[in-house]
Design an enzyme around this catalytic site. Structure first.
Site, PDB file in Angstrom:
ATOM      1  N   GLY A 128      56.365 -26.128  52.695  1.00 15.47           N
ATOM      2  CA  GLY A 128      56.145 -26.610  54.048  1.00 15.47           C
ATOM      3  C   GLY A 128      57.441 -27.059  54.689  1.00 15.47           C
ATOM      4  N   GLY A 163      58.534 -32.499  53.324  1.00 17.64           N
ATOM      5  CA  GLY A 163      59.057 -32.334  51.969  1.00 17.64           C
ATOM      6  C   GLY A 163      59.847 -33.537  51.493  1.00 17.64           C
ATOM      7  N   GLU A 184      59.787 -25.873  48.408  1.00 12.42           N
ATOM      8  CA  GLU A 184      60.114 -24.651  49.150  1.00 12.42           C
ATOM      9  C   GLU A 184      59.930 -25.017  50.610  1.00 12.42           C
ATOM     10  OE1 GLU A 184      60.494 -21.944  51.316  1.00 12.42           O
ATOM     11  OE2 GLU A 184      58.454 -21.294  50.874  1.00 12.42           O
ATOM     12  N   CYS A 196      58.777 -18.774  57.096  1.00 13.43           N
ATOM     13  CA  CYS A 196      59.921 -19.614  56.736  1.00 13.43           C
ATOM     14  C   CYS A 196      61.219 -18.819  56.687  1.00 13.43           C
ATOM     15  CB  CYS A 196      59.679 -20.319  55.405  1.00 13.43           C
ATOM     16  SG  CYS A 196      59.417 -19.225  54.003  1.00 13.43           S
TER      17      CYS A 196
END
Length: 482
Positions: free
Chosen positions: A227, A232, A249, A283
């Site tokens: 996310g 994070g 990630e 992403c």
């Protein structure tokens, strides 16, 4: 959609009644209509999932990899036979065009089946001869694990993170986003067929309070989070006090460098296709286009022409190339960035508005010129259809601009000179890089540098991401048991 158990939750490897009668709307991002109401998981449901995962961990981790693969292989078979349904449900509730859904679902299938094959020969147990004696070195599961997956590819994250973590011996609580509530029932049906031991596997499409509870729970030994970087960092802080393992990630602001010698006839279609992929909600999206000044105007003109050909429409229609954003808040965020960029001096070369004739969360693909790399729109991950063009004069300058970012997830370069491509790839600080392309190889180790996170998914490295090593000094020359 034919989905079973819609009055239940998949907790502890079984369908169970939810602890609460509260329900959540599943809203179509295409037209804003409520397509289904499903149970809203509560903290009590999360508490049950963690308790069962903690109780089941010892027995699950004690099984051999071969024994675990028997169940996990059935799970993957169940997912494989539901590929069409996965794509259709994903398109309906998350807004990704169905053709893209099918492509990514097939890619995810390839990856989870690759993980099964690699697990059969991976060095889970090694015997080493050292100057201090013989050692048995074992890779074991960490413990009860929370896997937080994102809406833009949950089954891809199953392939790269969740299934490898199960293979390694961890028990899993998968936290799905609200945009994938229905999809969780498709995953749950496959997991039910796998007949995991009680407590090994749970699926929870919980809201923020449930996510926080899971991440902060003292019995959760590891968190694999996919996310945004801001969330994070909060996950990392929550895990720090109990020294829980973390794999992050996170976001990206990837740069694609278009050199003066790039073959634009092949480069532009690849760039347009990559910009169209889930409307930039990826992403690894190349959201910063760094273009040699000598070809800047031609590249912009060609990109505008390419974006104008994209067919916008219902994501369940196979002809649709550009669908809605997954939620209204994502559109509003992207619009805010566009408005502020224009106020800072950027020019809208294409798009920038809500298209006429649609009721859902649509936003035109937006290409901005006149952008400098220090602008907010060039530095922050927007996770939407906002792309900036920044000119450069030398390859050295392009590399410097690409590296001038707190992110380091992906990157690419388009050039006719392989040596230039390799040089750029080696000097740009990112976890993955592509020469004359835009999408990374996910069968190799995938992950970021800097604030794009740490840890790796995919390949042998992904199998071992959620393991811990134990070294046992042996007293005999007998072969160690695997």
């Amino acid at each position: 959609m034919d989905i079973a158990h819609t009055d239940e939750l998949f907790i502890g490897s079984r369908w169970v009644r939810p602890a609460s009668t509260d329900e959540a709307d599943v809203v179509s991002p295409f037209d804003g209509r409520v397509v289904r109401r499903l149970p809203r998981p509560s903290i009590e449901d999360a508490k049950s999932a963690v308790a069962q995962a903690a109780e089941a961990f010892g027995a699950w981790n004690a099984l051999s990899v071969t024994q675990r693969l028997e169940r996990i292989g059935r799970f993957c078979e169940g997912l494989d036979k539901r590929k069409q349904q996965i794509a259709e449900v994903w398109a309906l509730e998350s807004g990704m065009p169905i053709t893209q859904c099918l492509d990514l679902t097939n890619a995810a299938s390839d990856l989870w089946n690759l993980a099964l094959r690699e697990a059969e020969t991976a060095p889970w147990v090694e015997v080493r001869d050292t100057s201090m004696g013989r050692l048995e070195v074992r890779r074991e599961g960490v413990g009860p694990t929370v896997g937080v997956v994102a809406f833009n590819g949950p089954h891809m994250q199953f392939a790269l993170a969740i299934i490898p973590a199960l293979i390694a011996g961890n028990t899993l609580i998968v936290k799905l986003p609200a945009e994938c509530r229905m999809l969780g029932y498709v995953f749950g049906a496959a997991a039910d067929e796998a007949q995991f031991p009680e407590g090994v596997f749970s699926l929870i499409a919980g809201d923020a309070d449930v996510s926080a509870y899971l991440v902060e729970h003292p019995e959760v030994a590891a968190v694999h989070f996919t996310g945004g970087t801001e969330v994070g960092t909060s996950v990392m802080k929550a895990c720090a006090d109990r020294v829980a393992n973390v794999v992050l990630e996170l976001g990206g602001k990837s740069a694609s460098i278009i050199a003066a010698d790039a073959d634009l006839d092949s480069t532009i279609p690849v760039l347009v296709d990559s910009m169209a992929l889930y409307s930039g909600q990826i992403c690894v999206a190349m959201t910063r286009l760094l273009v040699d000044r000598s070809i800047h105007d031609e590249v912009v003109s060609r990109l505008v022409a390419g974006l104008a050909t994209l067919k916008m429409g219902d994501p369940t229609d196979p002809e649709t190339q550009w669908g809605p954003l997954a939620a209204e808040r994502f559109r509003e965020r992207a619009e805010g960035y566009i408005e502020r960029a224009v106020a800072d001096g950027a020019t809208i070369a294409y798009g920038g508005s809500r298209p006429d004739g649609f009721d859902g969360y649509f936003l035109e693909p937006t290409l901005l010129t006149g952008v400098t790399n220090d602008m907010e729109v060039a530095q922050n991950e927007i996770f939407g259809p906002v792309f900036v063009v920044i000119p450069f004069d030398t390859i050295e300058e392009a590399i410097e601009i690409a590296n001038d970012s707190r992110y380091g997830l992906s990157g690419s370069v388009f050039t006719s000179d392989e040596a230039t491509g390799l040089r750029v790839a080696r000097e740009v600080r990112s976890g993955v890089f592509i020469i004359n392309g835009t999408f990374p190889c996910l069968a190799a180790p995938f992950g970021g540098m800097k604030q794009s996170g740490f840890g790796r998914e995919g390949g042998p490295e992904g199998l071992f991401a959620l393991t811990q090593m134990k070294a046992i000094t042996l007293s005999t020359d007998e072969p160690a048991a695997v």
